[in-house]
Scaffold this active site. Structure first.
Site, PDB file in Angstrom:
ATOM      1  N   GLY A 232       0.819  -1.199   0.000  1.00  0.00           N
ATOM      2  CA  GLY A 232       0.000   0.000   0.000  1.00  0.00           C
ATOM      3  C   GLY A 232       0.853   1.248   0.000  1.00  0.00           C
ATOM      4  N   SER A 233       0.319   2.314   0.528  1.00  0.00           N
ATOM      5  CA  SER A 233       1.014   3.596   0.520  1.00  0.00           C
ATOM      6  C   SER A 233       2.142   3.609   1.550  1.00  0.00           C
ATOM      7  CB  SER A 233       0.032   4.720   0.830  1.00  0.00           C
ATOM      8  OG  SER A 233      -0.410   4.633   2.180  1.00  0.00           O
ATOM      9  N   GLU A 235       2.536   5.973   3.640  1.00  0.00           N
ATOM     10  CA  GLU A 235       1.888   6.404   4.885  1.00  0.00           C
ATOM     11  C   GLU A 235       1.370   5.204   5.666  1.00  0.00           C
ATOM     12  OE1 GLU A 235      -1.880   9.199   6.374  1.00  0.00           O
ATOM     13  OE2 GLU A 235      -1.486   8.892   4.240  1.00  0.00           O
ATOM     14  N   GLY A 237       2.455   2.151   5.386  1.00  0.00           N
ATOM     15  CA  GLY A 237       3.611   1.361   5.805  1.00  0.00           C
ATOM     16  C   GLY A 237       4.284   1.898   7.044  1.00  0.00           C
ATOM     17  N   GLU A 254       5.737  -3.394   1.068  1.00  0.00           N
ATOM     18  CA  GLU A 254       5.765  -3.056  -0.355  1.00  0.00           C
ATOM     19  C   GLU A 254       4.960  -1.776  -0.529  1.00  0.00           C
ATOM     20  OE1 GLU A 254       7.628  -4.459  -2.386  1.00  0.00           O
ATOM     21  OE2 GLU A 254       8.006  -6.489  -1.664  1.00  0.00           O
TER      22      GLU A 254
END
EC number: 1.2.1.3
Length: 497
Positions: A232-233, A235, A237, A254
């Site tokens: 995902g983003s 942010e 992560g 990722e």
């Protein structure tokens, strides 16, 4: 047949009955409602975690080649229903059907990879400095693996993780994107068919948990989850990484990618044009590996950018179920708003924009946008999940590489050149700092045989091929003394009496 009716028919063909629930699902193709799923409660999450832990304790004792047999059966089940699942992918996330078919093929390919891997989970035999001793390492199952997937690859990324996790002896919990929950339900139904054919797999070996960020946060925080693989983003992560680090959980992150390609004056320009177009505008620019920034050598800038404008301007955009269209819709209105904000910012900085207009259709369809920038600045320094390509002139390769590397993300990169020295410079330690560095192909379209992932704000995780399997296991180093003496390492003495 309505989109909703077709979706229901496809799910039933896959063996899945979705009775509805509180999370409504709308197809990006035309915005119509195509179903609904029930989101999990906190009590249900506790049950899922307990069941996953119990499944792991049983599955870890099954020999790895036998575990591989389940993944083989799953791969065959995917083969049998590839067309139906691919069509469901397109209805759920809006990518062209050819890409949906490719995504299911990725699932099949990683199953094949994992089956072979199930007989190769080997460690090392290590020379000991002590006589009569032997050292070795072993790899053991880790525990329940949580997979958080994103809308743009709603099934393949889960399979990259799940196939490896399963042959490595782990159970799997899947928290799909709330934007594409139906594909997860369909895949789970296919997996359950493989389990039934396998015969003696523990119950709850793979489970799907539907819901929003609060559901994901509860799963991430629970100590029964041994590994979190989150896509995902950046942010998202950061939040996952902080919570996981607090309890020393393992992660595979990722995250975002602000990917670049460099077009040398020594490039095969026809090859480069095709590579750029697919990388930038395939999946409507909604891949983590999508090409965002393009550095074109001064000597060919005008001719190459002219050809790029002509090709992108004539690119067929429309219903992704129509094979004549190369790009489908954006996922939702929020994505369109982000695209327009980025274009407005680029325009304010003096950027010259070709394309980017909304197309008058049900759903969120846009023309690909080419943005010729005066400087490497503004929205080009961050990822916008949309078909926007920022273009820059360069005259010195080292400077272009430095600009490519100057952003926070470090996922994918590419150089188009027929000059061996340029290619080797790009791939060297002073070249691209990304986890993926390609020559004469674009930034997107990775094969499953190589480890997939990136550096810096992309998170550092690796999935899929190569030795990515090691992340799903725990390593033990063993020393065996087969002598009748007890010498100590490094010459230390400890004699008693």
């Amino acid at each position: 047949m309505t989109r909703a009716a077709e979706t229901k028919r496809l799910l039933e063909t896959l063996g899945c009955v979705v009775d509805g629930g509180d999370l409504a699902v709308h197809s990006p193709i035309d915005g119509s409602r195509i179903g609904a799923v029930a989101t999990a409660t906190m009590d249900e999450i506790d049950d899922v975690l307990a069941q996953s832990r119990a499944a792991f304790l049983s599955w870890r004792n099954v020999p790895a080649p036998r575990r591989g047999e389940l993944v083989r059966l799953f791969g065959n089940a995917l083969r049998a229903q590839k067309n139906e699942l691919a069509r469901l992918v397109t209805l759920d996330c809006g990518k062209p059907l050819s890409e949906g078919l490719g995504e299911v093929q990725e699932m099949i390919d990683i199953c094949d990879f994992a089956v072979g891997l199930s007989r190769q989970l080997h460690g090392l035999t290590i020379a000991s400095e002590r006589p009569g001793h032997r050292m070795m390492e072993q790899w053991h199952p880790l525990g329940p693996v949580l997979v958080i997937s994103a809308f743009n690859f709603p099934v393949a990324v889960w399979a990259w993780n799940a196939a490896l996790a399963l042959v490595c002896g782990n159970s799997v919990i899947w928290k799909p994107s709330e934007k594409t929950p139906l594909t997860a339900a369909g895949v789970q139904a296919i997996f359950e068919k493989a389990v039934a054919n396998f015969g003696n797999a523990p119950a709850h070996l793979s489970q799907v948990v539907q819901g929003g960020p609060d559901i994901g946060a509860a799963l991430v925080a629970d100590p029964r989850v041994a590994l979190i693989s989150a896509t995902g983003s950046t942010e998202m992560g950061r939040k996952v990484g902080q919570v996981a680090a607090a309890r020393f959980a393992k992660t595979i992150l990722e995250l975002g990618g602000n990917n670049a390609a460099i077009i040398s004056d020594k490039a095969d320009l026809g090859l480069a044009l095709r590579g750029v177009l697919f990388s930038a505008f395939g999946t409507s620019g909604q891949r983590c590996t999508s090409l965002r920034r393009l550095f074109v050598h001064d000597a060919i800038y005008d001719s190459f950018v002219g050809a790029l404008k002509s090709a992108s301007g004539s690119m067929a955009v429309g219903d992704p179920l129509d094979s004549n269209n190369l790009a489908g819709p954006l996922i939702d209105e929020h994505a369109f708003a982000g695209m327009q904000a980025a274009l407005d910012e680029a325009r304010a900085l003096g950027g010259y924009i070709s394309g980017g207009e909304r197309i008058a259709m049900q759903g969120v369809y846009v023309r690909p946008a080419l943005v010729e920038m005066m400087a490497h600045d503004g929205p080009a320094l961050r990822e916008t999940f949309a078909p926007i390509l920022y273009i820059f002139r360069y005259h010195d390769l080292a400077h272009a590489i430095a600009l490519q590397n100057s952003v926070g993300a470090g996922l994918s990169s590419s150089l188009f050149s027929t000059d061996m020295r340029e290619c080797e410079q790009f791939l060297s330690a002073e070249g691209s700092d990304c986890g993926i560095a390609n020559v004469n192909i674009g930034t997107s379209g990775a094969e499953i045989g190589g480890a997939f992932g990136g550096e810096k704000e992309t998170g550092g995780g690796r999935e899929s091929g190569s030795d990515a399997w090691k992340a799903y296991m725990r390593r033990t180093t063993n020393t065996i003394n087969y002598s009748d003496n007890l010498p100590l390492a490094q010459g230390v003495t400890f004699d008693i009496g």
